[in-house]
Design a protein around this motif. Structure first.
Motif, PDB file in Angstrom:
ATOM      1  N   VAL A  61       0.846  -1.199   0.000  1.00 28.54           N
ATOM      2  CA  VAL A  61       0.000   0.000   0.000  1.00 28.54           C
ATOM      3  C   VAL A  61       0.882   1.250   0.000  1.00 28.54           C
ATOM      4  O   VAL A  61       0.663   2.184  -0.763  1.00 28.54           O
ATOM      5  CB  VAL A  61      -0.941  -0.023   1.220  1.00 28.54           C
ATOM      6  CG1 VAL A  61      -1.726   1.263   1.313  1.00 28.54           C
ATOM      7  CG2 VAL A  61      -1.857  -1.222   1.146  1.00 28.54           C
ATOM      8  N   LYS A  62       1.892   1.264   0.873  1.00 33.04           N
ATOM      9  CA  LYS A  62       2.768   2.439   0.957  1.00 33.04           C
ATOM     10  C   LYS A  62       3.945   2.338  -0.009  1.00 33.04           C
ATOM     11  O   LYS A  62       4.709   3.279  -0.147  1.00 33.04           O
ATOM     12  CB  LYS A  62       3.332   2.574   2.376  1.00 33.04           C
ATOM     13  CG  LYS A  62       2.288   2.876   3.424  1.00 33.04           C
ATOM     14  CD  LYS A  62       2.968   3.132   4.776  1.00 33.04           C
ATOM     15  CE  LYS A  62       1.935   3.149   5.894  1.00 33.04           C
ATOM     16  NZ  LYS A  62       2.544   2.851   7.196  1.00 33.04           N
ATOM     17  N   GLY A  63       4.102   1.191  -0.649  1.00 33.48           N
ATOM     18  CA  GLY A  63       5.248   1.015  -1.536  1.00 33.48           C
ATOM     19  C   GLY A  63       6.564   1.057  -0.779  1.00 33.48           C
ATOM     20  O   GLY A  63       7.563   1.617  -1.247  1.00 33.48           O
ATOM     21  N   GLN A  64       6.588   0.455   0.408  1.00 34.42           N
ATOM     22  CA  GLN A  64       7.758   0.580   1.284  1.00 34.42           C
ATOM     23  C   GLN A  64       8.429  -0.748   1.551  1.00 34.42           C
ATOM     24  O   GLN A  64       7.769  -1.774   1.730  1.00 34.42           O
ATOM     25  CB  GLN A  64       7.281   1.094   2.632  1.00 34.42           C
ATOM     26  CG  GLN A  64       7.811   2.443   3.028  1.00 34.42           C
ATOM     27  CD  GLN A  64       7.137   2.881   4.307  1.00 34.42           C
ATOM     28  OE1 GLN A  64       6.935   2.077   5.202  1.00 34.42           O
ATOM     29  NE2 GLN A  64       6.780   4.141   4.366  1.00 34.42           N
ATOM     30  N   ASP A  65       9.737  -0.706   1.629  1.00 36.38           N
ATOM     31  CA  ASP A  65      10.562  -1.866   1.990  1.00 36.38           C
ATOM     32  C   ASP A  65      10.452  -2.071   3.507  1.00 36.38           C
ATOM     33  O   ASP A  65      10.707  -1.158   4.271  1.00 36.38           O
ATOM     34  CB  ASP A  65      11.998  -1.514   1.582  1.00 36.38           C
ATOM     35  CG  ASP A  65      13.006  -2.586   1.874  1.00 36.38           C
ATOM     36  OD1 ASP A  65      14.063  -2.560   1.242  1.00 36.38           O
ATOM     37  OD2 ASP A  65      12.743  -3.442   2.749  1.00 36.38           O
ATOM     38  N   LEU A  66      10.074  -3.276   3.914  1.00 35.60           N
ATOM     39  CA  LEU A  66       9.936  -3.540   5.349  1.00 35.60           C
ATOM     40  C   LEU A  66      11.108  -4.334   5.901  1.00 35.60           C
ATOM     41  O   LEU A  66      11.070  -4.807   7.028  1.00 35.60           O
ATOM     42  CB  LEU A  66       8.629  -4.307   5.620  1.00 35.60           C
ATOM     43  CG  LEU A  66       7.346  -3.528   5.353  1.00 35.60           C
ATOM     44  CD1 LEU A  66       6.125  -4.428   5.590  1.00 35.60           C
ATOM     45  CD2 LEU A  66       7.245  -2.297   6.246  1.00 35.60           C
ATOM     46  N   GLY A  67      12.135  -4.525   5.062  1.00 33.26           N
ATOM     47  CA  GLY A  67      13.311  -5.239   5.560  1.00 33.26           C
ATOM     48  C   GLY A  67      13.243  -6.718   5.261  1.00 33.26           C
ATOM     49  O   GLY A  67      12.323  -7.210   4.630  1.00 33.26           O
TER      50      GLY A  67
END
Lengths: 416, 111
Positions: free
Chosen positions: A111-117
């Motif tokens: 949704v946020k287009g974010q890398d979560l590791g």
């Protein structure tokens, strides 16, 4: 494998257990987990195990996971949004020159287009399932905030004709290995707090004797072999002592002893049957079953001794206590007529009692180490089966065995 | 004693490998273990195999009993808590032991 399945198939074709989920909660988190690069060369479907773990929790819904990604990819988030995913995980499995496997994964918030590791771990071939379960735990924890139990183990006893086995599997019922094969019954398995040993009762010498066995080496010793019956071992949380039920002085009473079986001292002082001890997580108290009041009820006593207090007052037959790690919930089996049902009681005030199972021949409840699930044995369609349930009874899974009787499940601790 | 040495050696090897199963950051290469064979288990196929069991390995222990005839019938009867009522499922087992005891008068039974 362009036509890769959207759902991981249950990992092993020869799986002994099928899983059914009922009572799934309202909102599930949609997630995609693509095939890990080169996982087919490792002999384990890492992504299949991860998808199955997440789905079996009832908290996640797996979306169409076809795709060729790994932990170094830059996923096309709009495509994954179209598939309905809120989160995505991908990875790879690489064989190292020393024969181990380098398992890596990454996860993203779609949704946020974010890398979560992500994470990398090097494991031997025998630990590939464990690596997959650890990845499922990492995803579960990142997205729910709760600690996962996918990489824990359970032990239970099976009986086929007159052969009994004490069996250890992953929490998903797969990867089964045998700790003990016997022609005589095995009962009351109990994991040591560090997960390295199992205590249990074996009738191999013609009477009930408590043994302690190192799981990985098989080394074992009889730790309680007194006159009469020795049964119901329970470990103190520091692993340095156990409570057991001994009949060496006539009736069944609870004793404490150190982990090697020495320094035996009597804890309960009644002329009734006192048995099924279990320690609280802080090691200060012991809950147990006693019929000193006329029928089996659950009592609590200080681990240093003293006057036991009765704890269960609903119904006239309450046995098999199990305690949640946070000390707030007691699970046990209540018998009402011919119905034996897993029941919980709120210990943190109020004392609310609630039935959590929908079957009537339950036994042996045991908490997962994150305190969020209970495993127990029951009968369905004429076979003994293992069930897990959330504490509110809303999400239940059934580990169905293919025709063998299974009893006495006990959930292992975090860590191995 | 040979078996015991192999078991101990395998446990040490297993501990070494298990210790190397730790996580590394994604941008690093995984450290490759120089797996020197434990001299106690070199050449012992069983030791090498169980040394690679990592953190998941379980060693199976087999215990048997001598009394095969009784084993075939079954020897264990479960009773409900503080009850002496014999459940229907155990009636055939008790009857079969009773027949054995009647047939061979010198046989004794310990409960």
């Amino acid at each position: 494998m362009a036509g890769a399945l959207a759902f991981g198939a249950w990992p092993l074709a020869q799986a002994q257990f099928r899983v059914e989920i009922s009572g799934v909660g309202g909102t599930q988190l949609p997630i995609g987990v693509t095939r890990f690069r080169d996982e087919d060369k490792s002999g384990q479907s890492i992504s299949g195990i991860v998808r199955a773990d997440l789905e079996r929790s009832g908290v996640f819904r797996i979306v169409d996971s076809a795709g060729d990604l790994d932990e170094t990819s830059r996923p096309g988030f709009p495509d994954w949004r179209t598939r309905g995913a809120d989160a995505l995980a991908a990875g790879s499995v690489t064989r190292l020159s020393d024969g181990r496997f380098d398992v890596r994964f990454k996860m993203w918030d779609v949704v946020k287009g974010q890398d979560l590791g992500g994470q990398a771990m090097a494991v031997v071939s025998a630990d590939l399932r464990l690596a997959a379960h650890r990845i499922a735990d990492a995803i579960y924890e990142k997205l729910t905030g709760d600690k996962g139990v996918f990489s824990t183990r359970i032990a239970y006893v099976t009986r086929v004709a007159n052969r009994y086995t004490l069996r250890i599997t992953d929490a998903d019922g797969e990867g089964g290995q045998v700790a003990l094969n016997s022609t005589q019954p095995i009962i009351s398995p109990a994991w040591s707090p560090d997960g390295k040993a199992l205590a249990y009762v074996s009738f191999e010498s013609g009477k009930a004797v408590v043994w302690s066995q190192d799981v990985s080496t098989g080394e074992r010793r009889a730790i309680a072999n007194f006159r009469g019956s020795n049964s119901a071992p329970a470990w103190a949380p520091d692993g340095r002592s156990l409570a057991v039920t001994l009949s060496r002085e006539g009736g069944s009473q609870i004793y404490l002893m150190d982990a090697a079986g020495a320094n035996v001292r009597r804890l309960t002082q009644s002329s009734a049957i006192d048995t099924e001890p279990v320690f609280t997580a802080d090691g200060r108290s012991i809950y147990f079953v006693s019929d000193r009041g006329g029928s089996p009820q659950i009592y609590r006593v200080g681990a240093g001794g003293g006057n036991p207090e009765r704890v269960t007052f609903t119904g006239n037959y309450n046995i098999s206590p199990a305690l949640s790690p946070d000390g707030r919930t007691l699970a046990y089996v209540n018998r009402n007529g011919n119905d034996f049902k897993v029941t919980t009681m709120d210990l943190s005030g109020g004392g609310a009692v609630r039935t959590v199972s929908d079957t009537s021949d339950d036994e042996s409840p045991s908490f997962a180490p994150n305190g969020k699930l209970i495993i127990y044995a029951t009968r369905a369609q004429g076979r003994d089966v293992l069930m897990t349930t959330t504490l509110d009874g809303r999400i239940r899974t059934r580990l169905l065995s293919s025709g063998i009787d299974v009893r006495e499940p006990i959930w292992g601790p975090f860590g191995r | 004693m040979k078996t015991l040495r192999i078991t101990l050696g395998a446990a040490v090897l297993g501990a070494l490998l298990a210790g190397c199963g730790s996580s590394v950051k994604l941008d690093e290469a995984a450290p490759v273990v120089d797996a020197r064979p434990n001299p106690n288990t070199a050449g012992a196929g069983g030791g090498a195999r169980s040394g690679a069991a990592g953190q998941s390995g379980v060693t199976t222990v087999d215990v048997g009993a001598n009394n095969d005839a009784a084993n075939r019938i079954g020897r264990v009867v479960y009773f409900d808590f503080d009850s002496y009522v014999l459940r229907d499922e155990y009636k055939p087992l008790i009857e079969s032991h009773a027949r054995t005891l009647s047939a061979v008068k010198t046989k004794k039974m310990v409960i």
